[in-house]
Design an enzyme around this catalytic site. Structure first.
Site, PDB file in Angstrom:
ATOM      1  N   ASP A  13      44.420  44.479  37.715  1.00  0.00           N
ATOM      2  CA  ASP A  13      43.653  44.115  38.895  1.00  0.00           C
ATOM      3  C   ASP A  13      43.843  42.624  39.117  1.00  0.00           C
ATOM      4  O   ASP A  13      44.289  41.898  38.220  1.00  0.00           O
ATOM      5  CB  ASP A  13      42.169  44.452  38.671  1.00  0.00           C
ATOM      6  CG  ASP A  13      41.311  44.138  39.895  1.00  0.00           C
ATOM      7  OD1 ASP A  13      41.466  44.833  40.915  1.00  0.00           O
ATOM      8  OD2 ASP A  13      40.510  43.200  39.840  1.00  0.00           O
ATOM      9  N   CYS A 193      37.259  48.667  47.669  1.00  0.00           N
ATOM     10  CA  CYS A 193      37.429  47.479  46.823  1.00  0.00           C
ATOM     11  C   CYS A 193      36.716  47.748  45.511  1.00  0.00           C
ATOM     12  O   CYS A 193      35.600  48.293  45.507  1.00  0.00           O
ATOM     13  CB  CYS A 193      36.845  46.244  47.512  1.00  0.00           C
ATOM     14  SG  CYS A 193      36.875  44.743  46.479  1.00  0.00           S
TER      15      CYS A 193
END
Length: 278
Positions: A13, A193
């Site tokens: 990430d 998200c």
């Protein structure tokens, strides 16, 4: 039996938000070892160009591949939107799973009326990947994408509830979920998200009890489970033997501190390894 099945799963990430995906993987696949890489030196990806995001994602993937992994999970929504095909082309023998496709498929099923709202970063919204993925499963769906950039900062500052957080959530979402009697209000909210699951209690209060909220982290974990089973790559170890390794490209102390927003266990700063990409 594949000799690779007891290798770890690599997860990356742009920062710590992808720990929501790691948490879901640990809950769904307790026997799997995991290596998590947060590119904290270059976050956020959500404000970067598509070319830059793809470049960063390929570098992060290379770092994990060099450590020996059996599958790659792209926990970053922006990287999933811009770099997934490049990653699959670079590593054709490696199973690569992003968060967009599982989340989109789940939203297409969960929405009763096909009125789906996707909230994400600006870059993910601009990519248009979620609407395309949703329409692949449900062509008639009406998809509205909304960039909510301040949500990321709110979460990382621990502002997941309270008057200011609710005011911001209502600013973003009230126009999309308010029932004006015209049948146009959204009936499904897709969190595009990895930071946004931390806001679920707040978001539920804002959108009301009848809106389905889809968290891509949990749907991705289910998709990874299916992928490993189909390829004969499920781990043979016991959950007690599974290990989690944390890597960051900058500020391991902040990584460890902010991680507490996303996972219910403590990550000590001295267990976060520093790595350089590129």
């Amino acid at each position: 039996m594949s000799p690779h099945r007891d290798l770890p799963i690599g997860v990356f990430d742009s920062g710590v938000g992808g720990l929501t995906v790691l948490k879901a993987l640990r809950e769904r696949l307790p026997a799997e070892s995991l290596v998590y890489l947060g590119d904290t030196a270059r976050l956020p990806y959500g404000t970067k160009s598509a070319a830059a995001v793809s470049h960063y994602a390929l570098q992060a993937a290379q770092a994990l591949v060099s450590m020996g992994i059996k599958a790659l999970v792209v926990a970053d929504n922006t990287s999933s939107a811009h770099a997934l095909e490049a990653l699959r082309a670079r590593y054709p023998g490696l199973p690569v799973m992003g968060v967009v496709e599982p989340g989109a498929a789940a939203a297409a099923v969960a929405s009763a009326a096909g009125r789906i709202v996707v909230i994400a970063t600006e870059s993910t919204v601009q990519a248009g990947t979620y609407p395309r993925a949703i329409h692949n499963t449900r062509p008639g769906a009406r998809v509205t994408s909304k960039a909510c950039p301040l949500f990321v900062s709110m979460v990382e500052e621990g502002m997941t509830d309270g008057p200011i957080a609710e005011q911001m959530a209502r600013h973003y979402l009230d126009p999309l979920f308010a029932d004006a009697g015209d049948g146009e209000a959204g009936d499904c909210l897709l969190l595009g998200c990895t930071h946004f699951p931390a806001l679920v209690p707040l978001l539920r209060r804002v959108v009301g009890p009848n809106v389905a909220i889809i968290d891509s982290a949990t749907t991705t974990a289910r998709a990874v489970e299916d992928l490993l089973d189909n390829r004969g790559l499920a781990a043979t170890r016991t959950p007690e033997q599974a290990r989690v390794r944390y890597l960051a490209t900058d500020a391991p102390e902040r990584f460890a501190r902010v991680a507490g927003i996303f996972v219910p266990w403590t990550i000590a700063a001295d267990t976060v390894e520093m790595v350089e990409l590129g």
